[in-house]
Design a protein around this motif. Structure first.
Motif: not given
Length: 120
Positions: A62-82
């Protein structure tokens, strides 16, 4: 009440670490699927396994699912490589420290084995 509040910084740090690990897992997964350069793809695949293990050891499903949903909403954009570079460095650092620890254990076992009296 004061005792309960004293745990808040530790909980916040633990959540921040979990979120960072989830972020690394998600980014590594993207690179594992999309990377075309074999060495980089291999690092991404190993990173997925590493960060999944870290998460599995600390978060319930449950905590993992919640964290995936929360972090998954964050834009990664051009910072994904870094982000991927930072995550890979974290993995590399752990690999180095683990190898050093294992070498130290092997040396101490060899020293203990050579110091043991011979059996008759």
């Amino acid at each position: 009440m004061a005792l309960g509040l004293s745990f808040l910084p530790a909980v916040a740090r633990a959540q921040a670490t979990a979120d960072a690990d989830v972020r690394c897992l998600l980014v590594s997964n993207v690179f594992a699927e999309k990377e075309t350069e074999p060495k980089k793809k291999q690092v991404a695949i190993i990173s997925v396994a590493y960060y999944l293990g870290r998460i599995d050891a600390r978060l319930s499903a449950t905590q993992f699912r919640t964290a995936i949903l929360a972090v998954g909403k964050e834009p990664l954009g051009k910072e994904i490589a870094q982000t991927m570079t930072n995550c890979a460095r974290g993995l590399q650092s752990k690999q180095i420290s683990t190898a050093e620890m294992m070498q130290g254990i092997a040396k101490s076992q060899q020293a203990a084995g050579s110091a043991a009296p011979a059996k008759k």
